[in-house]
Design an enzyme around this catalytic site. Structure first.
Site, short mmCIF file in Angstrom:
data_model
loop_
_atom_site.label_atom_id
_atom_site.label_comp_id
_atom_site.label_asym_id
_atom_site.label_seq_id
_atom_site.Cartn_x
_atom_site.Cartn_y
_atom_site.Cartn_z
N GLU A 1 0.84 -1.21 0.00
CA GLU A 1 0.00 0.00 0.00
C GLU A 1 0.87 1.25 0.00
OE1 GLU A 1 -2.96 -0.34 -0.72
OE2 GLU A 1 -3.17 -2.47 -0.30
N HIS B 1 1.87 2.42 -3.37
CA HIS B 1 0.88 3.30 -4.02
C HIS B 1 1.04 4.74 -3.54
CE1 HIS B 1 -1.34 0.08 -5.95
NE2 HIS B 1 -1.61 -0.52 -4.81
N GLU C 1 0.51 -1.42 -9.22
CA GLU C 1 0.55 -2.60 -8.36
C GLU C 1 1.98 -3.06 -8.12
OE1 GLU C 1 -2.04 -3.64 -6.85
OE2 GLU C 1 -3.39 -2.32 -7.97
#
Ligand SMILES: *[C@@H]1O[C@H](CO)[C@@H](O)[C@H](O)[C@H]1NC(C)=O
Ligand SMILES: *[C@@H]1O[C@H](CO)[C@@H](O)[C@H](O)[C@H]1NC(C)=O
Ligand SMILES: *[C@@H]1O[C@H](CO)[C@@H](O)[C@H](O)[C@H]1NC(C)=O
Ligand SMILES: *[C@@H]1O[C@H](CO)[C@@H](O)[C@H](O)[C@H]1NC(C)=O
Ligand SMILES: *[C@@H]1O[C@H](CO)[C@@H](O)[C@H](O)[C@H]1NC(C)=O
Length: 616
Positions: A379, A382, A406
């Site tokens: 995460e 990102h 991703e």
């Protein structure tokens, strides 16, 4: 007076319709900067805020309604600009690539290019399918007829747990089939309308069909062939892994299934879709006598809190020279890193860009486990990407292609999960560093990442054929199983029917209308990026056994971080080959890094498969 005003309005209106003014490059730039961008930032920020508020308080109807309203406003906003301006622009009219690319991206509106009534039909269809999927329940194996409302099991966590932990052939079979019965057939009829509307929406964006529209994001006229070539590169490794696992399953389940065809029954691999085989590692680890590396226990023993896990991840990114991202897990600043006790939330981990250049947040119901420790790094990848491209125009605040977003965190996670790094941060001890435990770790990684590859490929291969009409609805299920058998080498454990069954509908991304090929691309890309960063960090030497790729850890390497930054900060402002080149020096996707990473395991599998004399 009145006449004058109306006249001006009409003229303006005409200008907008033909927007010949915007053919002038500098006028278009000014228009985007002073009119479109500020409005877009406001609309998207409001939308993301409302979505966030809803996601962390599901039962609050005021927030749910605010979210619906913000969504409508966003659709109206996008459609307004598209209808009046962007759809009429022609990117070839502009000299600078910077402008041409923005125009190209802004010209693609997506499904809201449908007329209002059809768009509403499409949205409703999508939520109906999702609702069927997310509320589906099945009876437990122990009580095959039950009251679903009271005794029914949900996919997450009940059904997924059974698939992951049961080794009862019949229970697995029952559960596998029941989940498909509870979803696919109810979705199939809706899916026909969905396909028709999808294609109509795609045509309104000037694409042949929805599959073509999805593939366009990858900006390669040879995309399908590229994927085929990548698959051929990694297939030998998959085939060895598959045969090795088939042998082990045959040992475990004996005559309960027949393997003369060389195919594995789809329900025995520890996962509902046979897409991740990690949960059967007990059956297949090369060295079962070896104490397994147990990072979860280490995290717990050392008293890690979720916040400390996030801070550890933040430090990793900072060690390679990226900016701190403490706002993304600061609860006071709005983040959510633990499951609240007093309300319903969407627990699925996610990273959010609030589009104002300041506010980036992670939402996660963190448990103190190794799996979640890795998810945090994912995460945070990102978040770092959002931060690096935050100064780009809004049209470029996106991954270089859908696989890139991703891949960032997963690339970092490859370093983090290496035994080199885990030892560095004290999560495994020296006596856990034998070559057999290292081979065990590689096996677990392969059960997750290599086993995934063919599944990541076929889901959209199948949908592309559906969208293009290459396969008609009366052959949808057969076609699905043709790919499952020929590429994944998986077979259904019970008879499947084209009339009654719709097995692709039992996978989230099909009813959710979410493309999937990006995961395949990301799985290839993350090893390629890992290899490049490891070479930059001086932690991998392809020509020596001293520093194997699977032990590489780029922690602390500013050289690696600099490369990553130079590629990611482009956002989608350049073709993804440019971003890839900035990071890796290469301009095309390649499977060679995967083969290098898994080299020791590949050797082991080949040897074991030769030795294995099981005859089916
Ligand atoms: C909240 O919503 C869930 C389903 O979304 C429902 O099961 C639950 O009963 C609701 N709780 C309250 C307190 O309304
Ligand atoms: C739709 O969006 C445009 C542009 O932002 C705005 O001027 C208009 O008021 C909006 N219409 C509605 C009904 O919200
Ligand atoms: C596990 O078995 C292998 C060979 O079968 C042996 O080389 C290794 O030392 C054993 N490991 C432990 C921890 O007993
Ligand atoms: C991030 O950390 C810095 C320095 O430690 C601190 O000054 C700042 O307030 C933090 N910001 C957020 C939003 O947590
Ligand atoms: C979290 O954010 C708040 C305000 O945004 C700030 O005052 C505080 O220092 C931050 N906490 C940490 C630990 O950085």
């Amino acid at each position: 007076m009145y006449f004058f005003i109306i006249f001006i309005c009409l003229l303006k209106h005409c200008d907008a319709q033909h927007n010949w003014e915007l053919l002038d490059e500098s006028k278009l730039i000014r228009f985007l900067l002073t009119k479109y961008e500020p409005e877009a930032v406001q609309v998207y920020n409001k939308l993301v805020n409302s979505e966030w508020e809803h996601a962390i308080d599901l039962n609050n109807t005021v927030k749910a309604n605010a979210n619906v309203k913000a969504n409508l406003e966003m659709v109206n906003f996008e459609k307004y600009y598209w209808t009046r301006y962007f759809r009429h622009l022609d990117s070839t009219n502009y000299k600078s690539e910077f402008v041409r690319r923005q125009v190209k991206l802004l010209k693609e509106l997506g499904m809201s290019a449908l007329n209002d009534q059809k768009y509403e039909e499409f949205s409703n269809l999508r939520s109906t399918m999702m609702n069927i999927y997310s509320t589906a329940k099945i009876c437990p194996y122990q009580k095959k007829t039950c009251n679903l409302q009271i005794e029914g099991l949900s996919l997450n966590p009940d059904i997924e747990n059974i698939m992951a932990t049961s080794t009862n052939y019949d229970e697995l079979l029952f559960t596998w089939k029941a989940w498909r019965d509870a979803t696919g057939p109810k979705i199939k009829e809706l899916y026909k309308t969905y396909v028709a509307l999808s294609n109509e929406g795609a045509r309104a964006n000037n694409f042949r069909d929805r599959g073509a529209m999805w593939r366009n994001k990858f900006e390669s006229p040879t995309f399908e062939n590229d994927l085929e070539r990548l698959w051929m590169e990694v297939k030998p490794l998959y085939d060895e892994l598959h045969l090795y696992v088939l042998n082990k399953l045959k040992l475990k389940y004996g005559n309960q299934f027949d393997a003369v065809d060389g195919l594995i029954p789809a329900h025995l691999l520890g996962n509902m879709w046979a897409q991740n085989w990690m949960h059967i590692s007990d059956l297949v680890l090369p060295f079962l006598n070896e104490t397994t590396i147990d990072v979860t226990s280490a995290l717990k023993k050392q008293g890690y809190t979720p916040w400390q896990m996030f801070q550890t991840a933040d430090k990793f990114y900072q060690s390679i020279g990226l900016d701190p991202c403490n706002m993304s897990y600061n609860v006071t600043a709005g983040a959510m890193i633990e499951k609240p006790k007093n309300r319903h939330v969407i627990c699925h981990a996610s990273a959010w860009d609030f589009h104002n250049g300041r506010d980036f947040r992670i939402k996660m119901c963190t448990r103190v486990t190794f799996e979640d420790f890795i998810t945090i790094h994912h995460e945070m990848g990102h978040i770092q990407y959002y931060m690096l491209y935050k100064n780009q125009p809004i049209a470029f605040r996106d991954g270089a292609n859908p696989g890139f977003h991703e891949a960032v965190g997963d690339t970092i996670a490859l370093s983090v999960s290496s035994i080199t790094h885990l030892r560095k941060i004290g999560l495994i001890s020296n006596n856990q560093l034998s070559s057999s435990s290292s081979l065990n770790s590689l096996m677990i990684m392969a059960l997750e990442r290599i086993a995934f590859l063919p599944f990541g490929l076929i889901l959209d291969k199948w949908r592309w054929d559906v969208f293009s009409g290459k396969v008609s609805p009366d052959k949808w299920n057969t076609h699905w199983w043709q790919y499952r058998k020929s590429i994944q080498k998986i077979k259904p454990p019970v008879f499947r029917s084209d009339v009654l069954d719709f097995d692709p509908g039992s996978k989230f991304h099909v009813p959710a209308d979410a493309q999937y090929i990006s995961y395949f691309v990301a799985h290839i890309l993350e090893f390629q990026l890992h290899k490049a960063l490891c070479i930059a960090a001086g932690q991998y030497d392809p020509f020596s056994d001293r520093l194997p790729l699977h032990k590489c850890d780029i922690y602390g390497s500013k050289a690696a971080g600099k490369r990553l930054k130079s590629g990611l900060s482009l956002g989608s402002s350049r073709h993804w080959r440019v971003a890839l080149k900035a990071i890796s020096g290469e301009t095309g996707l390649s499977g060679s890094a995967i083969l290098e990473y898994f080299q020791p395991l590949y050797k082991y599998l080949k040897l074991e498969n030769k030795k294995s004399k099981i005859s089916f």
